[in-house]
Design an enzyme around this catalytic site. Structure first.
Site, PDB file in Angstrom:
ATOM      1  N   HIS A  99       0.880  -1.183   0.000  1.00 38.15           N
ATOM      2  CA  HIS A  99       0.000   0.000   0.000  1.00 38.15           C
ATOM      3  C   HIS A  99       0.912   1.226   0.000  1.00 38.15           C
ATOM      4  O   HIS A  99       2.005   1.183   0.572  1.00 38.15           O
ATOM      5  CB  HIS A  99      -0.812   0.155   1.281  1.00 38.15           C
ATOM      6  CG  HIS A  99      -1.637  -0.996   1.741  1.00 38.15           C
ATOM      7  ND1 HIS A  99      -1.149  -2.043   2.460  1.00 38.15           N
ATOM      8  CD2 HIS A  99      -2.968  -1.226   1.627  1.00 38.15           C
ATOM      9  CE1 HIS A  99      -2.125  -2.878   2.779  1.00 38.15           C
ATOM     10  NE2 HIS A  99      -3.246  -2.409   2.285  1.00 38.15           N
ATOM     11  N   ASP A 102       2.389   1.965   3.389  1.00 42.49           N
ATOM     12  CA  ASP A 102       3.429   1.066   3.935  1.00 42.49           C
ATOM     13  C   ASP A 102       4.827   1.557   3.598  1.00 42.49           C
ATOM     14  O   ASP A 102       5.787   1.226   4.291  1.00 42.49           O
ATOM     15  CB  ASP A 102       3.367  -0.346   3.302  1.00 42.49           C
ATOM     16  CG  ASP A 102       2.013  -0.982   3.372  1.00 42.49           C
ATOM     17  OD1 ASP A 102       1.264  -0.667   4.311  1.00 42.49           O
ATOM     18  OD2 ASP A 102       1.711  -1.809   2.486  1.00 42.49           O
TER      19      ASP A 102
HETATM   20  C1  GLC Z   1      -5.322  -4.559   4.272  1.00 47.76           C
HETATM   21  C2  GLC Z   1      -6.116  -5.812   4.521  1.00 47.76           C
HETATM   22  C3  GLC Z   1      -5.620  -6.941   3.666  1.00 47.76           C
HETATM   23  C4  GLC Z   1      -5.622  -6.492   2.225  1.00 47.76           C
HETATM   24  C5  GLC Z   1      -4.755  -5.277   2.086  1.00 47.76           C
HETATM   25  C6  GLC Z   1      -4.665  -4.769   0.676  1.00 47.76           C
HETATM   26  O1  GLC Z   1      -4.023  -4.681   4.759  1.00 47.76           O
HETATM   27  O2  GLC Z   1      -6.067  -6.193   5.886  1.00 47.76           O
HETATM   28  O3  GLC Z   1      -6.393  -8.085   3.793  1.00 47.76           O
HETATM   29  O4  GLC Z   1      -5.151  -7.529   1.433  1.00 47.76           O
HETATM   30  O5  GLC Z   1      -5.251  -4.262   2.908  1.00 47.76           O
HETATM   31  O6  GLC Z   1      -5.782  -4.156   0.221  1.00 47.76           O
END
Ligand code: GLC
Ligand code: MN
Length: 433
Positions: A99, A102
């Protein structure tokens, strides 16, 4: 090279008899099964958020992990990337996922967030070039920051809808730049806490419009990857709109997007929805929307999304059986959406958790391939439905109630029950493990 992983060298395949814990027992990347190497079947991926961004907190306490890269600066974000790529190399995984939140520090506004992300994307691009690592998927974190507390696309405040759409665009741009093979949308806050303050119809339309914009941008940019929705029934919201695969399919149909969007199915989310993992996989296959998997393991007693590393080979065999029946992965892969327990403090824990997970997946996949190649399970299934193979039976499906009644009278139809043979089939499955 850093000293964090204490000189652990690349994990090699040593076979089932090895006593070396830093070795694979089942995952032999080059082994060919059903015409493909295990590496190409499984397409393993590490999740950046659990292994590198999560501090080890739970609802009762905060950080337990001490990591040299923790902190909100660009220098630390780059240090984190150095450690992450070192782990990918030790494990020999071909892919990773992240993400935006992150990988970059949180800025004071949208423009700063975007600049931070772009700088890290360039840093990743260089590392990917150097190592051959690939991006399985990118995604936007539209759930952690307090601005998203009432949802992203489904927020009652149009400014949050706008901020979310703009963030998704920057994350799609990052994914495209890094050659990502999919883009994932998980709507952790796209749901509600109470119906008392929620206009469900409006929120559903907003979610549909956001997805249309994402698909539209995919086509405008020529992005070749798949757009994937990741279903989950609840947590963090009391009720999440993308409840399970079947619910997502209904939503896609409603917006005419069933040929544009597929699903990323997570083991733990399937369990929370009251299904088995294989149920969700089979549903996606039958509906033609199977995309990718998030591999982990949920605690069956707690009712929480525990995101543990997978270790139950019989369960994984049934899951990979459905993956193989779907024709295997195309753009998708096996992403370890799994985190250490918060007491597992050591760098070795991080490596061994993945080694065990990769081995369990490989063992499951090999058992699944044996089930397919042997064919006894499919034979039993088709024998069970063989009554439908006749012209006479097929005519029933194009007849009407009066016609079928006539058929029953004319042929003196009197159905005779037959055994479903469940225990025999369960015994058969165990024979491949
Ligand atoms: C969050 C969720 C996970 C998902 C990720 C990406 O971390 O907990 O399950 O895959 O987002 O969207
Ligand atoms: Mn997931």
């Amino acid at each position: 090279m850093t000293d964090f992983f204490k000189g652990i060298s690349k994990i090699a395949y040593e076979g089932p008899e090895t006593t070396n814990e830093f070795a694979f027992r089942h995952y032999n990347a080059d082994e060919v099964v059903m015409g493909k190497t295990l590496k190409d079947h499984l397409r393993f991926s590490c999740a950046y958020w659990h292994s590198f961004a999560w501090p080890g907190g739970d609802p009762f306490g905060g950080q337990t992990f001490e990591r040299p890269w923790f902190g909100e600066t660009m220098a630390l974000a780059k240090l984190k990337a150095d450690f992450a790529f070192e782990m990918f190399d030790i494990l020999g995984v071909p892919y990773f996922c992240f993400h935006d939140a992150d990988v970059r520090p949180e800025g004071t506004n949208f423009a700063e967030n975007t600049r931070n992300l772009e700088e890290i994307v360039d840093y990743f691009a260089q590392k990917m070039d150097d190592t051959g690592m690939k991006l399985l998927w990118g995604t936007a974190n539209l759930f952690s920051n307090r601005r998203f507390m009432a949802g992203a696309a489904t927020n009652p405040d149009p400014d949050v809808f706008a901020y979310s759409a703009a963030t998704i665009k920057t994350c799609m741009d990052a994914t495209i730049k890094l050659g990502g093979e999919n883009y994932v949308l998980w709507g952790g806050r796209e749901g509600y806490e109470t119906l008392l303050n929620t206009d469900m119809g409006r929120e559903r339309k907003q979610a549909g419009r956001m997805l249309e914009m994402v698909v539209d941008y995919k086509h405008k940019t020529g992005f070749k990857g798949a757009i994937l929705i990741e279903p989950k029934p609840q947590e963090p919201t009391k009720h999440q709109y993308d409840y399970d695969v079947a619910t997502v399919y209904g939503f896609l149909k409603d917006f005419g997007l069933e040929n544009e969007v597929q699903v990323n199915i997570e083991q733990g989310h399937a369990i929370l929805a009251g299904h088995t993992f294989e149920h969700e996989l089979a549903t996606a296959r039958e509906l033609g929307i199977f995309g990718s998997i998030d591999m982990n393991r949920n605690d069956y007693q707690s009712g929480w999304d525990t995101d543990q590393f997978p270790n139950n080979v019989p369960e994984m065999a049934l899951a990979f059986y459905e993956v193989l029946r779907a024709g295997g992965f195309t753009t998708g892969g096996t992403n370890f959406d799994a985190k250490l327990r918060r007491q597992s403090l050591d760098p070795e824990d991080l490596i061994l958790a993945h080694v065990g997970g990769m081995d369990a997946c490989a063992a499951g996949l090999k058992a699944a391939a044996a089930m397919i190649e042997d064919g006894a399970l499919e034979e039993a299934r088709s024998a069970r439905y063989s009554g439908w193979d006749t012209k006479r039976a097929q005519n029933l499906l194009v007849s009407d109630l009066e016609g079928v009644e006539q058929f029953v009278r004319d042929n003196d139809i009197n159905p005779q029950p037959r055994s479903g043979r469940q225990e025999r089939l369960e015994n058969l499955v165990n024979s491949y493990l």
